[in-house]
Design a protein around this motif. Structure first.
Motif, short mmCIF file in Angstrom:
data_model
loop_
_atom_site.label_atom_id
_atom_site.label_comp_id
_atom_site.label_asym_id
_atom_site.label_seq_id
_atom_site.Cartn_x
_atom_site.Cartn_y
_atom_site.Cartn_z
N GLU A 5 -7.59 -0.78 1.16
CA GLU A 5 -6.25 -1.08 -0.08
C GLU A 5 -7.27 -0.14 -1.49
OE1 GLU A 5 -5.79 -6.15 0.41
OE2 GLU A 5 -6.69 -5.21 -0.58
N GLU A 155 -0.14 -3.34 7.33
CA GLU A 155 1.57 -4.45 7.91
C GLU A 155 1.98 -3.95 6.37
OE1 GLU A 155 0.49 -7.86 9.15
OE2 GLU A 155 2.18 -8.71 8.47
N LYS A 156 3.70 -3.71 6.80
CA LYS A 156 5.15 -4.05 6.05
C LYS A 156 4.93 -5.31 5.51
CE LYS A 156 5.77 0.93 6.09
NZ LYS A 156 7.35 1.55 6.13
N GLY A 157 4.32 -6.14 5.00
CA GLY A 157 4.86 -8.05 4.66
C GLY A 157 6.27 -8.25 4.52
N PHE A 158 6.74 -7.39 4.00
CA PHE A 158 8.15 -7.65 3.63
C PHE A 158 9.40 -7.18 4.55
CE2 PHE A 158 7.36 -3.05 2.31
CZ PHE A 158 7.83 -2.63 3.31
N LYS A 163 4.88 -12.02 10.80
CA LYS A 163 5.49 -13.08 10.67
C LYS A 163 5.46 -13.69 12.19
CE LYS A 163 8.28 -16.66 8.36
NZ LYS A 163 9.20 -16.81 9.39
N ILE A 177 -2.04 -5.93 3.85
CA ILE A 177 -0.87 -5.88 4.09
C ILE A 177 -0.12 -5.63 2.83
CG2 ILE A 177 0.76 -8.06 4.00
CD1 ILE A 177 -1.60 -9.57 5.77
N GLU A 179 3.19 -6.07 -0.16
CA GLU A 179 3.61 -7.29 0.01
C GLU A 179 5.45 -6.94 -1.18
OE1 GLU A 179 4.55 -9.56 1.10
OE2 GLU A 179 3.29 -11.11 0.39
N GLU A 180 5.46 -4.88 -1.76
CA GLU A 180 5.77 -4.30 -2.47
C GLU A 180 5.43 -2.87 -2.76
OE1 GLU A 180 8.56 -6.89 -5.45
OE2 GLU A 180 6.61 -7.17 -5.77
N THR A 189 2.76 -3.52 -4.06
CA THR A 189 1.71 -4.79 -4.62
C THR A 189 1.05 -4.91 -2.95
OG1 THR A 189 2.98 -4.84 -5.80
CG2 THR A 189 1.88 -6.76 -5.57
N PHE A 190 0.11 -5.41 -2.59
CA PHE A 190 -0.40 -6.43 -1.81
C PHE A 190 -0.51 -7.39 -1.12
CE2 PHE A 190 -3.08 -2.49 -2.03
CZ PHE A 190 -2.68 -0.84 -1.06
N ARG A 191 -0.34 -8.44 -0.33
CA ARG A 191 -0.35 -9.59 -0.67
C ARG A 191 -2.14 -10.23 -1.24
NH1 ARG A 191 2.28 -12.10 4.72
NH2 ARG A 191 3.65 -10.61 4.24
#
Lengths: 191, 191
Positions: A5, A155-158, A163, A177, A179-180, A189-191
């Motif tokens: 990250e 990972e692109k969490g969005f 999931k 991951i 998040e945004e 922004t990371f999860r």
């Protein structure tokens, strides 16, 4: 925040269209010491899992997979994206849609390199919609082999891939991951 | 006979059309311990050379290049075979004809990853007619960078690539040079 990250914040570039460019250290120019740290971390996260082989997909998964493989002391098999004269005999095949290249590829693994006795760790650089990953999982399961785990760099969490794959019961470990992302301000922004 | 030649005799398969299949350990399934031995050997053969980066070409060069890179403690850049949306900005380009895939590919390296200060070791799995290698050399020289050496796993000594590149003055080190192959008897003779 972990080492990957931190590196993404330092050297990653956010582009329009949800593109995160990490080509200075991950998938064009490759920082081998960073890959080694990733291998160490995956070794921890998959401790106790039976793993005798790593499966990845060409091209940008290969470098990470090979360095990670040193930590597990196992061989790597990479799924090939087009039929070449060097693959003869029977192959396992899956259709994979590429987010980056905007096309559908056929990916192939020779049947000689997957067997029901195999316990496989899948390694790849990116997870977004999960197409490539589902292709690799289907190839492994067609071979009667076992998916022991899945290790992803970013990972692109969005997007839906992570999931869905976690809900299907696989141990999926993504080192970063996202998040945004905001291309205008260049923020991640990371999860 | 060295470790790679021994392995080729043990696990390589000779096919009609001068095809040497080494996909069980080199370019589909990859033996990481073997690659590590290759890295050790290249480190000896290029001792004293200034090398700050390794350049290879997707896909089957990447695994070897990454493991070899650990022995030189340098990053790896791989030339990409098609234009993707992840390569923007300016790129160095060369045309490369593939012996295996019977097609001409455009290979690209982002200009951000090659500069006149770079001393480059080229790594690839195969050398036959030398097309891929000449493409990589032209990319390096277009960048004003220096080719410090070329490390190849398997050279087909009966094709012209190796001879031409040595005559052009490059230090080309092939770990196994195949002088002759016979598909009928399955024999391989090394130089």
């Amino acid at each position: 925040m972990n080492f990957l990250e931190e590196r993404i914040l330092k050297d990653g570039v956010v582009k329009e269209g949800n593109v995160l460019k990490v080509d200075s250290f991950l998938n064009h120019q490759m920082d081998i010491n960073l890959f080694d740290q990733m291998g160490e971390e995956f070794k921890k996260r998959f401790a106790g899992k039976k793993i005798n082989k790593i499966l990845t997909i060409e091209a940008s998964g290969i470098g990470i997979a090979c360095i990670v493989a040193r930590h597990f002391n196992v061989p790597v098999v990479f799924a090939k994206k087009s039929k070449s004269i060097n693959i003869d005999g029977e192959t396992y095949v899956a259709q994979v849609e590429s987010f980056t290249h905007k096309c559908v590829n056929q990916v192939l693994v020779s049947k000689r390199f997957l067997s029901p006795e195999d316990n496989i760790l899948i390694i790849d650089d990116f997870l977004a919609n999960g197409c490539a990953l589902r292709g690799l999982i289907s190839i492994i399961e067609n071979a009667g082999a076992t998916v022991s785990g899945i290790g992803i760099a970013i990972e692109k969490g969005f997007q839906r891939g992570g999931k869905e794959i976690r809900e299907a019961g696989y141990q999926l470990e993504s080192l970063a991951i996202v998040e945004e992302m905001d291309a205008k301000n260049g923020t991640v922004t990371f999860r």
